[in-house]
Design a protein around this motif. Sequence first.
Motif, PDB file in Angstrom:
ATOM      1  N   ILE A   1       6.217   1.577  -1.339  1.00 14.20           N
ATOM      2  CA  ILE A   1       5.554   2.634  -1.065  1.00 14.20           C
ATOM      3  C   ILE A   1       4.085   2.424  -1.531  1.00 14.20           C
ATOM      4  O   ILE A   1       3.282   2.870  -0.946  1.00 14.20           O
ATOM      5  N   ALA A   2       4.168   1.678  -2.601  1.00 13.21           N
ATOM      6  CA  ALA A   2       2.862   1.195  -3.260  1.00 13.21           C
ATOM      7  C   ALA A   2       2.262   0.097  -2.882  1.00 13.21           C
ATOM      8  O   ALA A   2       1.074  -0.222  -3.034  1.00 13.21           O
ATOM      9  N   ALA A   3       2.460  -0.588  -1.608  1.00  7.12           N
ATOM     10  CA  ALA A   3       1.908  -1.607  -0.888  1.00  7.12           C
ATOM     11  C   ALA A   3       0.464  -1.474  -0.747  1.00  7.12           C
ATOM     12  O   ALA A   3      -0.188  -2.303  -0.675  1.00  7.12           O
ATOM     13  N   PRO A   4      -0.202  -0.194  -0.075  1.00  3.27           N
ATOM     14  CA  PRO A   4      -1.686  -0.098   0.069  1.00  3.27           C
ATOM     15  C   PRO A   4      -2.225  -0.051  -1.251  1.00  3.27           C
ATOM     16  O   PRO A   4      -3.330  -0.609  -1.127  1.00  3.27           O
ATOM     17  N   LEU A   5      -1.715  -0.087  -2.560  1.00  3.46           N
ATOM     18  CA  LEU A   5      -2.357  -0.237  -3.821  1.00  3.46           C
ATOM     19  C   LEU A   5      -2.445  -1.656  -3.881  1.00  3.46           C
ATOM     20  O   LEU A   5      -3.236  -2.497  -4.567  1.00  3.46           O
ATOM     21  N   THR A   6      -1.097  -2.389  -3.796  1.00  4.71           N
ATOM     22  CA  THR A   6      -0.974  -3.713  -4.279  1.00  4.71           C
ATOM     23  C   THR A   6      -1.129  -4.962  -3.405  1.00  4.71           C
ATOM     24  O   THR A   6      -1.508  -5.875  -3.609  1.00  4.71           O
ATOM     25  N   GLY A   7      -1.375  -4.469  -1.972  1.00  2.16           N
ATOM     26  CA  GLY A   7      -1.540  -5.386  -0.873  1.00  2.16           C
ATOM     27  C   GLY A   7      -0.313  -6.315  -0.652  1.00  2.16           C
ATOM     28  O   GLY A   7      -0.579  -7.329   0.038  1.00  2.16           O
ATOM     29  N   SER A   8       0.620  -5.882  -1.305  1.00  2.81           N
ATOM     30  CA  SER A   8       2.015  -6.958  -0.937  1.00  2.81           C
ATOM     31  C   SER A   8       3.222  -5.797  -1.157  1.00  2.81           C
ATOM     32  O   SER A   8       3.215  -4.964  -1.452  1.00  2.81           O
ATOM     33  N   ARG A   9       4.278  -6.479  -0.696  1.00  3.39           N
ATOM     34  CA  ARG A   9       5.520  -6.040  -0.463  1.00  3.39           C
ATOM     35  C   ARG A   9       6.614  -6.820  -1.070  1.00  3.39           C
ATOM     36  O   ARG A   9       6.257  -7.988  -1.478  1.00  3.39           O
ATOM     37  N   GLY A  10       7.772  -6.154  -1.431  1.00  5.07           N
ATOM     38  CA  GLY A  10       8.878  -6.909  -1.820  1.00  5.07           C
ATOM     39  C   GLY A  10       8.757  -7.318  -3.228  1.00  5.07           C
ATOM     40  O   GLY A  10       8.129  -6.382  -4.220  1.00  5.07           O
ATOM     41  N   GLU A  11       9.253  -8.507  -3.716  1.00  4.16           N
ATOM     42  CA  GLU A  11       8.968  -8.958  -5.003  1.00  4.16           C
ATOM     43  C   GLU A  11       7.457  -9.297  -5.389  1.00  4.16           C
ATOM     44  O   GLU A  11       7.262  -8.716  -6.411  1.00  4.16           O
ATOM     45  N   ALA A  12       6.689  -9.590  -4.604  1.00  2.84           N
ATOM     46  CA  ALA A  12       5.207  -9.813  -4.721  1.00  2.84           C
ATOM     47  C   ALA A  12       4.762  -8.670  -5.281  1.00  2.84           C
ATOM     48  O   ALA A  12       3.935  -8.480  -6.182  1.00  2.84           O
ATOM     49  N   GLY A  13       4.936  -7.545  -4.419  1.00  2.00           N
ATOM     50  CA  GLY A  13       4.479  -6.277  -4.694  1.00  2.00           C
ATOM     51  C   GLY A  13       5.035  -5.561  -6.014  1.00  2.00           C
ATOM     52  O   GLY A  13       4.036  -5.100  -6.871  1.00  2.00           O
ATOM     53  N   MET A  14       6.173  -5.798  -6.354  1.00  2.00           N
ATOM     54  CA  MET A  14       6.777  -5.608  -7.671  1.00  2.00           C
ATOM     55  C   MET A  14       6.038  -5.892  -8.709  1.00  2.00           C
ATOM     56  O   MET A  14       5.698  -5.161  -9.464  1.00  2.00           O
TER      57      MET A  14
END
Length: 227
Positions: free
Chosen positions: A199-212
């Motif tokens: 859900i926070a992908a727009p903030l982090t620019g990543s998904r999955g483990e990388a986004g976490m």
Amino acid sequence: MLDTVREIHTPEGVALRLHAAGPVPRAFAWLIDLAIRAGLVLLASMFLALLGRFGTGVYLVFLFVVIWAYPVAFEALWDGQTPGKRALGLRVVSADGAPVGWMASFVRNLMRTVDMLPFGYAFGLASSLVDPWGRRLGDVVARTMVVHVPRARGPVELPAGPATVPAAPLLPGEQAAVIAFAERAWALTPQRRQELADIAAPLTGSRGEAGMRRLFGIAHWLLGRAS
């Protein structure tokens, strides 16, 4: 389901959230205090019986003190708690969240004579079930309420990792959400952690483990931690 949280705003603009206690924990706290008072009265009667008529007079005074002064003194001097309330994690506070005073404690306990009517605290129970914050008649008159004591939280260890500067400035609510996610991640399932991180992908620019991992890094940065 009734919301038993009472939010009070202080003159300084601070919001206090008071979690009102229902009749069940209050009843158990009362039973603990009743057992303590009964034990004190029993011990006193055994000792004072040896003193004859003088002992009888002292016993009657002691009985009055145990019945009426016990809850008032403890609530006024022990941060709104009797031994029973402390054992159950309860506290008496004023309606505005301030510590309870002598007069308010005296009034709420004097009103027990009404709450007990017609038997078994029937009036008090009916009042606590109707009132949105579980107050018996004594609390309504004295402008007090019984609340759950917030549990003290120790420092929360975040998952290890380097601090990461966010790509864009974060609003206060967004900062709080990132820190809350990092602090509570240990209590979530891996699937739920990944769902929230996505859900926070727009903030982090990543998904999955990388986004976490980036969310954890941003939390470290917000808290001023190097790792």
